[in-house]
Design an enzyme around this catalytic site. Structure first.
Site, short mmCIF file in Angstrom:
data_model
loop_
_atom_site.label_atom_id
_atom_site.label_comp_id
_atom_site.label_asym_id
_atom_site.label_seq_id
_atom_site.Cartn_x
_atom_site.Cartn_y
_atom_site.Cartn_z
N ASN A 149 66.32 46.37 50.02
CA ASN A 149 67.05 47.59 50.40
C ASN A 149 66.59 48.19 51.73
OD1 ASN A 149 64.67 48.36 49.02
ND2 ASN A 149 65.52 50.38 48.63
N GLY A 225 60.07 46.42 43.96
CA GLY A 225 61.31 45.81 43.49
C GLY A 225 61.70 46.40 42.14
N SER A 226 62.39 45.62 41.35
CA SER A 226 62.93 46.15 40.10
C SER A 226 61.84 46.25 39.03
CB SER A 226 64.04 45.23 39.61
OG SER A 226 63.50 43.95 39.34
N GLU A 247 55.65 49.06 42.70
CA GLU A 247 56.57 50.14 43.07
C GLU A 247 57.93 49.70 42.55
OE1 GLU A 247 55.56 52.76 44.89
OE2 GLU A 247 53.73 52.08 45.87
N CYS A 281 65.43 53.56 46.63
CA CYS A 281 64.82 53.84 45.32
C CYS A 281 64.65 55.34 45.10
CB CYS A 281 63.49 53.13 45.22
SG CYS A 281 62.41 53.52 46.61
N GLU A 459 50.49 53.73 46.78
CA GLU A 459 50.29 53.17 48.11
C GLU A 459 50.39 54.33 49.10
OE1 GLU A 459 52.88 49.72 48.56
OE2 GLU A 459 51.75 48.65 47.06
P1 NAD Z 1 63.90 42.45 42.61
O1 NAD Z 1 62.89 42.90 41.62
O2 NAD Z 1 65.03 41.63 42.14
O3 NAD Z 1 63.20 41.60 43.78
C1 NAD Z 1 62.12 42.11 44.53
C2 NAD Z 1 61.33 40.95 45.09
O4 NAD Z 1 60.71 40.24 44.01
C3 NAD Z 1 62.17 39.93 45.84
O5 NAD Z 1 61.46 39.48 46.97
C4 NAD Z 1 62.35 38.83 44.81
O6 NAD Z 1 62.59 37.57 45.37
C5 NAD Z 1 61.00 38.86 44.13
N1 NAD Z 1 60.97 38.24 42.78
C6 NAD Z 1 62.01 38.03 41.95
N2 NAD Z 1 61.58 37.43 40.82
C7 NAD Z 1 60.24 37.28 40.94
C8 NAD Z 1 59.23 36.74 40.10
N3 NAD Z 1 59.50 36.24 38.89
N4 NAD Z 1 57.95 36.77 40.53
C9 NAD Z 1 57.64 37.31 41.73
N5 NAD Z 1 58.56 37.80 42.58
C10 NAD Z 1 59.84 37.80 42.18
O7 NAD Z 1 64.39 43.78 43.33
P2 NAD Z 1 65.55 43.90 44.43
O8 NAD Z 1 66.85 43.74 43.73
O9 NAD Z 1 65.22 43.08 45.61
O10 NAD Z 1 65.37 45.44 44.88
C11 NAD Z 1 65.94 46.53 44.22
C12 NAD Z 1 64.93 47.21 43.31
O11 NAD Z 1 63.79 47.61 44.07
C13 NAD Z 1 65.46 48.48 42.70
O12 NAD Z 1 65.08 48.51 41.34
C14 NAD Z 1 64.75 49.58 43.45
O13 NAD Z 1 64.59 50.80 42.77
C15 NAD Z 1 63.44 48.94 43.72
N6 NAD Z 1 62.75 49.60 44.81
C16 NAD Z 1 61.66 50.38 44.52
C17 NAD Z 1 60.99 51.05 45.54
C18 NAD Z 1 59.79 51.91 45.26
O14 NAD Z 1 59.11 52.27 46.21
N7 NAD Z 1 59.49 52.25 44.02
C19 NAD Z 1 61.44 50.91 46.86
C20 NAD Z 1 62.56 50.11 47.11
C21 NAD Z 1 63.20 49.45 46.08
#
Ligand code: NAD
Length: 479
Positions: A149, A225-226, A247, A281, A459
């Site tokens: 994002n 990520g998620s 995060e 997020c 962080e």
């Molecule tokens: P995602 O969890 O699908 O992917 C994030 C990263 O993890 C990617 O690089 C992906 O390739 C990697 N990944 C996927 N499967 C994995 C595994 N099994 N092991 C290790 N790495 C793996 O998230 P997304 O769809 O890229 O991003 C959106 C999400 O990120 C939303 O839920 C959003 O709220 C969150 N987000 C959180 C913050 C925060 O600061 N809390 C900031 C930005 C986005």
């Protein structure tokens, strides 16, 4: 457009498998370049390179390490336009947003941590006839995994403190938006960052992310990520006793009291709802409005949302660009259907948009929904798109109860001119970050992270430097 390559041991290279992934421009829906589809072999080479680079990098003087960081920041700033356009094409975000936020904040991360490390101190404790002091030592090789994002912004948010603290890094950007991470590797080569200090491995999470997380020589994982993937990482990392910082997702409340500065609130709420197509997020997706101003707010908010210009992200006056990918676009649309099934009334948006010449792109109009209960799926699950719900409340207690009524706890925004209420709420809200009369105002010295299912650890500032170092207590008896 350049073909994206891995950056391992100072060199740009294809994946071992020679396989590639298609990279799609979401504004057109068309493939525009490719990235390596790496696997455990590429991660292995990157970890080997990072291990070999660690002794020299961690032994560099703080001034020398800091200088590399500042040089990277300078180069990012010099290339503001190129990077902003690349981010916009890769992600679908309006180029003006990338130019104003993503890229400057990417540079700021390197600059901030390059400076912060020069001020990072340890403590000593006098026991009378003995002294304790604390050493903060780099961990070794660390893994950084980031989402799509805010691609460069969140990638550098992890890499910069990790490198500044003396670690060497294997980093994995999102496969959905790999371009600015690749351009960063070109910058690292240009500034002469020693080989192996930073390695960037492209590919899908299930292969590259998973290999990095389970690698026995990787001492820590910083992940954004998620919540689902964060949980997977925690499961893999726990028995290996790695440090982890997670995060994750959010479902943030935006609480509006009648005594707020109305115009400022309305302008900011448009941003906190729809900036980056709602794919931040920290966006406030549940909007609670004091009943006495609910109808006025509803009318004004809907009218203003309808004025937002949706279309080509590269045009300078576009407010709402494309959703990042077809998969995510379909996910958001499915949530709009769920909201309708749950009894929600769509006040505006709710549909796809097909700008002329960009008919295959992934566009969704800003969507405002009312009439839903707090515990329906629409109000409980993270949609991560330009979709918000609005709901009236009568009392402070009710507003607090509604706000805290989800499994998430990343951020909250509160609009009021009542100082005592602001303090009461700030204390009671279940969130890692509370903004009062503002949104997304960031100071890199502050702790950043969430509670509940939004995060583990903090962080930002010295918290990031503490995460990326191991503390050692040394006790000397001089009696
Ligand atoms: P995602 O969890 O699908 O992917 C994030 C990263 O993890 C990617 O690089 C992906 O390739 C990697 N990944 C996927 N499967 C994995 C595994 N099994 N092991 C290790 N790495 C793996 O998230 P997304 O769809 O890229 O991003 C959106 C999400 O990120 C939303 O839920 C959003 O709220 C969150 N987000 C959180 C913050 C925060 O600061 N809390 C900031 C930005 C986005």
């Amino acid at each position: 457009m350049s073909v994206i390559l891995n950056y391992i041991n100072g060199r740009l290279q294809q994946a071992e498998s020679k396989e590639t992934l298609e990279v799609i421009n979401p504004s057109t829906g068309k493939i525009y370049t490719s990235a390596p589809s790496s696997d455990h072999r590429d991660v292995e080479s990157a970890v080997d390179a990072a291990r070999a680079a660690f002794p020299a990098w961690s032994a560099l003087s703080i001034d020398e390490r800091s200088r590399y960081m500042i040089n990277i920041a300078d180069k990012i700033e010099e290339r503001l336009d190129v990077l902003a356009i690349a981010e916009s094409i890769d992600n679908g975000k309006p180029v003006k947003l990338a130019r104003a936020v993503d890229i400057p904040r990417g540079a700021a991360n390197f600059r901030f941590f390059g400076n912060a490390i020069t001020q990072f101190a340890s403590e000593s404790h006098d026991m009378g006839t003995a002294i304790n002091y604390t050493l903060r030592q780099a961990l070794g090789v660390v893994g950084c995994i980031s989402p799509w994002n805010l691609p460069l912004y969140l990638f550098s948010w992890k890499i910069a403190p990790a490198l500044a603290a003396g670690n060497t890094v294997v980093a994995k950007p999102s496969e959905v938006t790999p371009m600015t991470a690749f351009l960063l590797s070109e910058i690292c080569i240009e500034v002469g960052l020693p080989a192996g200090v930073l390695n960037i491995v492209h590919g899908v999470g299930e292969k590259v992310g998973a290999s990095l997380t389970s690698h026995p020589k990787v001492k820590a994982i910083s992940f954004t990520g998620s919540t689902r993937v964060g949980g997977e990482i925690a499961k893999v990392a726990a028995p290996l006793f790695k440090k982890i910082s997670l995060e994750m997702g959010g479902k943030n409340p935006n609480i509006i009291f009648a005594d707020c500065d109305y115009e400022k609130m309305l302008n900011t709420t448009l941003k906190s709802s729809f900036a980056n197509q709602g794919q931040i997020c920290l966006c406030g997706s549940r909007i609670y409005v004091e009943r006495s101003i609910y109808e006025k707010f509803k009318t004004n908010f809907v009218a203003r949302a309808k004025l937002l210009k949706i279309g080509d992200p590269l045009l300078p006056d576009t407010n709402i660009g494309a959703i990042v990918s077809k998969v995510h676009y379909e996910k958001i649309l499915s949530y709009i259907s769920i909201a309708k099934e749950e009894g929600g009334r769509v006040l505006c948006g709710g549909s796809t948009i097909h700008p002329e010449g960009l008919e295959e792109g992934f566009y969704i109009a800003p969507t405002i929904i009312e009439g839903l209960s707090n515990h329906c799926r629409t109000n409980q699950e993270e949609i991560f798109g330009p979709v918000v719900t609005i709901m009236p409340f009568d009392t402070e207690e009710e507003a607090l109860h509604l706000s805290n009524g989800t499994d998430y706890g990343l951020s909250a925004t509160l609009w009021t001119s009542n100082l005592t209420r602001a303090h009461r709420f700030a204390k009671e809200l279940e969130a890692g970050i509370v903004w009062v009369n503002t949104w997304l105002m960031r100071d890199l010295r502050t702790p950043f992270g969430g509670v509940k299912k939004s995060g583990v650890g903090r962080e930002g500032g010295y918290d990031a430097l503490k995460f990326f170092t191991e503390q050692k207590n040394v006790c000397i008896d001089f009696s």
